[in-house]
Write a protein that holds these residues in place. Structure first.
Motif, PDB file in Angstrom:
ATOM      1  N   TYR A 158      -5.680  -0.783 -10.188  1.00  0.00           N
ATOM      2  CA  TYR A 158      -6.428  -0.458  -8.967  1.00  0.00           C
ATOM      3  C   TYR A 158      -5.481  -0.323  -7.772  1.00  0.00           C
ATOM      4  O   TYR A 158      -5.647   0.573  -6.924  1.00  0.00           O
ATOM      5  CB  TYR A 158      -7.484  -1.525  -8.685  1.00  0.00           C
ATOM      6  N   GLU A 159      -4.499  -1.207  -7.680  1.00  0.00           N
ATOM      7  CA  GLU A 159      -3.554  -1.143  -6.568  1.00  0.00           C
ATOM      8  C   GLU A 159      -2.704   0.117  -6.643  1.00  0.00           C
ATOM      9  O   GLU A 159      -2.330   0.695  -5.613  1.00  0.00           O
ATOM     10  CB  GLU A 159      -2.677  -2.393  -6.552  1.00  0.00           C
ATOM     11  N   LEU A 160      -2.398   0.571  -7.853  1.00  0.00           N
ATOM     12  CA  LEU A 160      -1.669   1.825  -8.025  1.00  0.00           C
ATOM     13  C   LEU A 160      -2.502   2.992  -7.505  1.00  0.00           C
ATOM     14  O   LEU A 160      -1.991   3.861  -6.779  1.00  0.00           O
ATOM     15  CB  LEU A 160      -1.322   2.033  -9.501  1.00  0.00           C
ATOM     16  N   VAL A 161      -3.787   3.011  -7.851  1.00  0.00           N
ATOM     17  CA  VAL A 161      -4.663   4.088  -7.388  1.00  0.00           C
ATOM     18  C   VAL A 161      -4.752   4.073  -5.867  1.00  0.00           C
ATOM     19  O   VAL A 161      -4.723   5.125  -5.212  1.00  0.00           O
ATOM     20  CB  VAL A 161      -6.062   3.954  -8.020  1.00  0.00           C
ATOM     21  N   GLU A 162      -4.849   2.894  -5.267  1.00  0.00           N
ATOM     22  CA  GLU A 162      -4.912   2.792  -3.811  1.00  0.00           C
ATOM     23  C   GLU A 162      -3.646   3.355  -3.172  1.00  0.00           C
ATOM     24  O   GLU A 162      -3.709   4.053  -2.144  1.00  0.00           O
ATOM     25  CB  GLU A 162      -5.096   1.333  -3.398  1.00  0.00           C
ATOM     26  N   ALA A 163      -2.490   3.056  -3.753  1.00  0.00           N
ATOM     27  CA  ALA A 163      -1.234   3.575  -3.216  1.00  0.00           C
ATOM     28  C   ALA A 163      -1.189   5.092  -3.292  1.00  0.00           C
ATOM     29  O   ALA A 163      -0.696   5.765  -2.383  1.00  0.00           O
ATOM     30  CB  ALA A 163      -0.053   2.967  -3.979  1.00  0.00           C
ATOM     31  N   ILE A 164      -1.719   5.644  -4.380  1.00  0.00           N
ATOM     32  CA  ILE A 164      -1.771   7.106  -4.521  1.00  0.00           C
ATOM     33  C   ILE A 164      -2.687   7.707  -3.462  1.00  0.00           C
ATOM     34  O   ILE A 164      -2.342   8.690  -2.800  1.00  0.00           O
ATOM     35  CB  ILE A 164      -2.242   7.486  -5.935  1.00  0.00           C
ATOM     36  N   GLU A 165      -3.853   7.099  -3.288  1.00  0.00           N
ATOM     37  CA  GLU A 165      -4.819   7.623  -2.316  1.00  0.00           C
ATOM     38  C   GLU A 165      -4.318   7.490  -0.879  1.00  0.00           C
ATOM     39  O   GLU A 165      -4.597   8.331  -0.030  1.00  0.00           O
ATOM     40  CB  GLU A 165      -6.150   6.898  -2.479  1.00  0.00           C
ATOM     41  N   ARG A 173       5.898   3.434  -5.451  1.00  0.00           N
ATOM     42  CA  ARG A 173       7.012   3.016  -6.306  1.00  0.00           C
ATOM     43  C   ARG A 173       6.856   1.559  -6.733  1.00  0.00           C
ATOM     44  O   ARG A 173       7.086   1.207  -7.901  1.00  0.00           O
ATOM     45  CB  ARG A 173       8.338   3.206  -5.568  1.00  0.00           C
ATOM     46  N   GLU A 174       6.469   0.710  -5.793  1.00  0.00           N
ATOM     47  CA  GLU A 174       6.314  -0.712  -6.118  1.00  0.00           C
ATOM     48  C   GLU A 174       5.179  -0.948  -7.102  1.00  0.00           C
ATOM     49  O   GLU A 174       5.317  -1.726  -8.053  1.00  0.00           O
ATOM     50  CB  GLU A 174       6.075  -1.513  -4.844  1.00  0.00           C
ATOM     51  N   GLU A 175       4.061  -0.264  -6.885  1.00  0.00           N
ATOM     52  CA  GLU A 175       2.910  -0.462  -7.766  1.00  0.00           C
ATOM     53  C   GLU A 175       3.160   0.105  -9.164  1.00  0.00           C
ATOM     54  O   GLU A 175       2.678  -0.450 -10.160  1.00  0.00           O
ATOM     55  CB  GLU A 175       1.654   0.168  -7.155  1.00  0.00           C
ATOM     56  N   LEU A 176       3.902   1.196  -9.240  1.00  0.00           N
ATOM     57  CA  LEU A 176       4.288   1.704 -10.569  1.00  0.00           C
ATOM     58  C   LEU A 176       5.118   0.661 -11.311  1.00  0.00           C
ATOM     59  O   LEU A 176       4.970   0.483 -12.529  1.00  0.00           O
ATOM     60  CB  LEU A 176       5.078   3.010 -10.418  1.00  0.00           C
TER      61      LEU A 176
END
Length: 250
Positions: A158-165, A173-176
């Motif tokens: 979910y945090e990765l999706v938020e970073a993308i959005e 980069r951090e969430e990946l």
């Protein structure tokens, strides 16, 4: 009276090698330089390259010369190769820089020669090694299970999706990295599975091998004879992730 001929200053080569590449797998220029050198020096008697150099007939002196001693040893056009040992090379390079900065000495040619290079993805090896150590030595990490980590996998996704959005590339980069950690962590746990419990162990290499096989199979237009010149035809070959019954892409 004839003037004395100037002394040739020689050549100093600092040879580096990636710890992520197997010792002995050096570039051809590195082997040529080592074999042609007048002296090869190394301050670390346990340097991983030493057995392979000796097997190849390269004599290595276990010594940590000062900058001035190294300069003196190169006089007369001699070449000295110093095997890099990490932090221990700082004193030598700083000493050479100070002498060069004085302007009072005819400096030898100074060369940094990479003997091996990291390939793309090489830092993933570091991640695997760090995960192995954490799993062995960290009281919390050593007790984790697949079920116990499941909630973190959801949170990180979910945090990765938020970073993308949000369009935040530093956060992306951090969430990946956090998502990648979950993959490596689960694979490390799976590697310890006991056959007595009916679980077949598998490692991060097995995980990588599975996705490689899947990607090759899904891209016959890249790895086979099929043709796909547009996104639409690429989709028809199966390269777009399919959705499972739960609605999650696979």
């Amino acid at each position: 009276m004839n003037a004395e001929a100037p002394v040739e200053p020689g050549r100093i080569v600092l040879l580096t090698a990636s710890h992520r590449v197997a010792p002995g797998l050096l570039s051809w220029p590195a082997w040529q330089t080592l074999r042609a050198a007048d002296r090869v020096l190394c301050a670390d008697a346990e340097h991983p390259q030493l057995p392979y150099l000796r097997e190849a007939g390269v004599e290595v002196e276990i010594a940590a010369p000062t900058a001035q001693e190294l300069l003196d040893g190169c006089a007369g056009g001699r070449t000295a190769v110093v095997l890099a040992t990490g932090e221990g090379d700082r004193a030598l390079t700083d000493g050479l820089a100070r002498i060069a900065g004085s302007g009072r000495v005819s400096m030898p040619a100074l060369e940094l020669l990479p003997g091996s290079y990291d390939l793309p993805g090489a830092r993933l090896l570091d991640l695997v090694q760090v995960m192995d150590r954490i799993r062995r030595e960290c009281p919390w990490s050593s007790r984790q299970t697949h079920k116990g980590l499941a909630k973190y996998g959801i949170e990180e996704a979910y945090e990765l999706v938020e970073a993308i959005e949000d369009g935040d590339r530093d956060e992306l980069r951090e969430e990946l990295g956090d998502v990648l950690l979950q993959v490596v962590f689960h694979a490390r746990i799976a590697q310890e599975a006991s056959g007595a419990e009916g679980d077949e162990p598998f490692s991060i290499d097995d995980v990588a091998g599975t996705i490689v096989d899947k990607l090759v199979h899904r891209h016959p237009h890249v790895f086979g004879d099929a043709r796909a010149e547009t996104p639409r035809t690429s989709r028809s070959t199966g390269c777009v992730p399919r959705r499972s019954r739960s609605g999650v892409s696979r």
